[in-house]
Scaffold this motif. Structure first.
Motif, PDB file in Angstrom:
ATOM      1  N   PHE A   1       0.952  -1.201   0.098  1.00  0.00           N
ATOM      2  CA  PHE A   1      -0.050   0.052   0.018  1.00  0.00           C
ATOM      3  C   PHE A   1       0.803   1.291   0.036  1.00  0.00           C
ATOM      4  O   PHE A   1       1.874   1.193   0.448  1.00  0.00           O
ATOM      5  N   ASP A   2       0.324   2.437  -0.371  1.00  0.00           N
ATOM      6  CA  ASP A   2       1.055   3.565  -0.501  1.00  0.00           C
ATOM      7  C   ASP A   2       0.243   4.823   0.129  1.00  0.00           C
ATOM      8  O   ASP A   2      -1.174   4.574  -0.206  1.00  0.00           O
ATOM      9  N   VAL A   3       0.640   5.759   0.887  1.00  0.00           N
ATOM     10  CA  VAL A   3       0.099   6.671   1.541  1.00  0.00           C
ATOM     11  C   VAL A   3       0.727   7.962   1.160  1.00  0.00           C
ATOM     12  O   VAL A   3       1.952   7.999   1.090  1.00  0.00           O
ATOM     13  N   HIS A   4       0.164   9.081   1.314  1.00  0.00           N
ATOM     14  CA  HIS A   4       0.675  10.406   1.591  1.00  0.00           C
ATOM     15  C   HIS A   4       1.524  10.384   2.820  1.00  0.00           C
ATOM     16  O   HIS A   4       0.928  10.084   3.783  1.00  0.00           O
ATOM     17  N   SER A   5       2.464  11.161   2.665  1.00  0.00           N
ATOM     18  CA  SER A   5       3.194  11.369   3.966  1.00  0.00           C
ATOM     19  C   SER A   5       2.549  12.556   4.606  1.00  0.00           C
ATOM     20  O   SER A   5       1.788  13.173   4.100  1.00  0.00           O
ATOM     21  N   THR A   6       3.047  12.649   5.834  1.00  0.00           N
ATOM     22  CA  THR A   6       2.569  13.871   6.929  1.00  0.00           C
ATOM     23  C   THR A   6       2.943  15.083   6.230  1.00  0.00           C
ATOM     24  O   THR A   6       2.170  15.950   6.391  1.00  0.00           O
ATOM     25  N   TYR A   7       4.148  14.942   5.595  1.00  0.00           N
ATOM     26  CA  TYR A   7       4.858  16.282   5.018  1.00  0.00           C
ATOM     27  C   TYR A   7       3.880  16.588   3.811  1.00  0.00           C
ATOM     28  O   TYR A   7       3.520  17.907   3.744  1.00  0.00           O
ATOM     29  N   LYS A   8       3.357  15.592   3.117  1.00  0.00           N
ATOM     30  CA  LYS A   8       2.605  16.106   1.743  1.00  0.00           C
ATOM     31  C   LYS A   8       1.185  16.668   2.228  1.00  0.00           C
ATOM     32  O   LYS A   8       0.634  17.496   1.835  1.00  0.00           O
ATOM     33  N   ILE A   9       0.688  16.133   3.288  1.00  0.00           N
ATOM     34  CA  ILE A   9      -0.652  16.471   3.986  1.00  0.00           C
ATOM     35  C   ILE A   9      -0.376  18.089   4.588  1.00  0.00           C
ATOM     36  O   ILE A   9      -1.141  18.883   4.194  1.00  0.00           O
TER      37      ILE A   9
ATOM     38  N   THR B   1      -3.640  10.900   7.003  1.00  0.00           N
ATOM     39  CA  THR B   1      -2.398   9.886   6.900  1.00  0.00           C
ATOM     40  C   THR B   1      -1.940   9.693   8.343  1.00  0.00           C
ATOM     41  O   THR B   1      -2.092  10.596   9.394  1.00  0.00           O
ATOM     42  N   TYR B   2      -0.939   9.209   8.735  1.00  0.00           N
ATOM     43  CA  TYR B   2      -0.517   8.916  10.038  1.00  0.00           C
ATOM     44  C   TYR B   2       1.393   8.813   9.850  1.00  0.00           C
ATOM     45  O   TYR B   2       1.748   8.494   8.748  1.00  0.00           O
ATOM     46  N   PRO B   3       1.727   8.782  10.938  1.00  0.00           N
ATOM     47  CA  PRO B   3       3.452   8.819  10.681  1.00  0.00           C
ATOM     48  C   PRO B   3       3.741   7.187  10.434  1.00  0.00           C
ATOM     49  O   PRO B   3       3.222   6.389  10.489  1.00  0.00           O
ATOM     50  N   ILE B   4       5.092   7.111   9.890  1.00  0.00           N
ATOM     51  CA  ILE B   4       5.453   5.917   9.234  1.00  0.00           C
ATOM     52  C   ILE B   4       5.293   4.912  10.469  1.00  0.00           C
ATOM     53  O   ILE B   4       4.923   3.778  10.434  1.00  0.00           O
ATOM     54  N   GLN B   5       5.683   5.323  11.686  1.00  0.00           N
ATOM     55  CA  GLN B   5       5.758   4.299  12.720  1.00  0.00           C
ATOM     56  C   GLN B   5       4.483   3.894  12.990  1.00  0.00           C
ATOM     57  O   GLN B   5       4.415   2.672  13.661  1.00  0.00           O
ATOM     58  N   GLN B   6       3.503   4.548  12.979  1.00  0.00           N
ATOM     59  CA  GLN B   6       2.364   4.103  13.544  1.00  0.00           C
ATOM     60  C   GLN B   6       1.435   3.116  12.437  1.00  0.00           C
ATOM     61  O   GLN B   6       1.001   2.006  12.801  1.00  0.00           O
ATOM     62  N   TYR B   7       1.811   3.262  11.189  1.00  0.00           N
ATOM     63  CA  TYR B   7       1.537   1.997  10.025  1.00  0.00           C
ATOM     64  C   TYR B   7       2.341   1.022  10.471  1.00  0.00           C
ATOM     65  O   TYR B   7       1.794  -0.291  10.450  1.00  0.00           O
ATOM     66  N   SER B   8       3.624   1.214  10.919  1.00  0.00           N
ATOM     67  CA  SER B   8       4.319  -0.162  11.024  1.00  0.00           C
ATOM     68  C   SER B   8       3.804  -0.829  12.397  1.00  0.00           C
ATOM     69  O   SER B   8       4.010  -1.901  12.371  1.00  0.00           O
ATOM     70  N   ASP B   9       3.434  -0.245  13.337  1.00  0.00           N
ATOM     71  CA  ASP B   9       2.932  -0.716  14.642  1.00  0.00           C
ATOM     72  C   ASP B   9       1.627  -1.321  14.286  1.00  0.00           C
ATOM     73  O   ASP B   9       1.155  -2.459  14.908  1.00  0.00           O
ATOM     74  N   TRP B  10       0.830  -0.777  13.490  1.00  0.00           N
ATOM     75  CA  TRP B  10      -0.559  -1.262  13.126  1.00  0.00           C
ATOM     76  C   TRP B  10      -0.520  -2.651  12.190  1.00  0.00           C
ATOM     77  O   TRP B  10      -0.974  -3.745  12.559  1.00  0.00           O
ATOM     78  N   LEU B  11       0.749  -2.566  11.584  1.00  0.00           N
ATOM     79  CA  LEU B  11       1.019  -3.755  10.444  1.00  0.00           C
ATOM     80  C   LEU B  11       1.502  -5.153  11.525  1.00  0.00           C
ATOM     81  O   LEU B  11       0.922  -6.112  11.468  1.00  0.00           O
ATOM     82  N   ASP B  12       2.314  -4.728  12.395  1.00  0.00           N
ATOM     83  CA  ASP B  12       2.890  -5.733  13.339  1.00  0.00           C
ATOM     84  C   ASP B  12       1.730  -6.256  14.330  1.00  0.00           C
ATOM     85  O   ASP B  12       1.550  -7.420  14.470  1.00  0.00           O
ATOM     86  N   ASP B  13       0.812  -5.328  14.790  1.00  0.00           N
ATOM     87  CA  ASP B  13      -0.353  -5.889  15.395  1.00  0.00           C
ATOM     88  C   ASP B  13      -1.297  -6.826  14.811  1.00  0.00           C
ATOM     89  O   ASP B  13      -1.806  -7.686  15.150  1.00  0.00           O
TER      90      ASP B  13
END
Length: 251
Positions: free
Chosen positions: A139-147, A205-217
């Motif tokens: 999946f791809d998302v907008h970065s927090t910078y872009k938003i 969108t969310y920070p990269i670490q948040q997506y990473s944590d949700w994927l792990d969960d």
């Protein structure tokens, strides 16, 4: 103008989108991570432009979208090109009735249209349940910078003979969210007048670490995070973040 007409308008507006880069990205990364099968689910497939392109590259594709009108366009497009792609009207957070897939993708920042943490978490769980063991999730998302820096408080416009638009973006109520107010002006060739059509879109969108944590969960192994169709790690000014994760076998 009906939403069905907007669905056709969507392809006109998106004709310069880098669809081939998405296809090449998936092909290259699937080879890198040794994905054996080619059963691919295109979630939030819209008008099926990527679905058709994946099918032409030899993938066995299914498409899912929440919009019946978008799916009507996608089905007509696939039939016109002789591609047997099944399309389903479903919410990506609550998939049901599908076989398991080798690859599931949510492309073109479609995940950013989910409005809450719970929606993203539920979508990751839904994807997990429909992947084969060791299957790959893209999946791809907008970065927090872009938003915050590219979209927020900006106005974009384009004036063409057939279609023109004005696009205003405003900060959303929640962190890293944005509201897009779009006005389209489409030439009616019979009357030689322009019809106006207004749309309101919300993205978060969310920070990269948040997506990473949700994927792990959700039971995924995060394989790679990169940006802007490149293999390098995301930079502070990266605009599109790509995630590649593998389903861990359930115990």
């Amino acid at each position: 103008m009906s939403y069905e007409q907007f669905a056709y308008l969507y392809d006109e507006l998106m004709q310069d989108a880098p669809y081939e880069e998405w296809v090449n990205f998936v092909k290259e990364k699937s080879q890198k991570y040794q994905v054996d099968g080619k059963d691919l689910l295109d979630l939030a497939c819209g008008t099926g432009e990527l679905s058709v392109r994946f099918a032409k590259e030899g993938f066995s594709v299914s498409g899912v979208d929440l919009s019946a009108d978008m799916l009507a366009v996608a089905q007509a497009k696939a039939q016109e090109q002789g591609l047997p792609i099944p399309f389903f009207e479903q919410d990506m957070a609550s998939l049901e009735g599908h076989e398991e897939f080798d690859i599931i993708g949510i492309f073109c920042d479609s995940l950013n249209y989910l409005k809450s943490d719970a929606d993203v978490i539920q979508t990751f769980a839904s994807v997990y349940n429909h992947l084969k063991d060791e299957g790959i999730f893209f999946f791809d998302v907008h970065s927090t910078y872009k938003i915050s820096e590219v979209f927020t408080k900006q106005t974009f416009a384009d004036a063409e003979d057939q279609i023109s638009y004005i696009w205003n973006s405003f900060p959303g109520e929640l962190p890293n969210s944005v509201e897009h107010e779009l006005s389209f002006f489409v030439l009616d060739e019979q009357t030689e007048k322009y019809d106006r059509f207004d749309e309101l879109h919300y993205q978060r969108t969310y920070p990269i670490q948040q997506y990473s944590d949700w994927l792990d969960d959700a039971g995924f192994e995060l394989l790679e995070v990169c940006a802007d169709f490149e293999t390098k790690e995301p930079q502070p000014n990266s605009e599109r973040i790509f995630f590649i994760a593998r389903k861990k076998p359930s115990l």
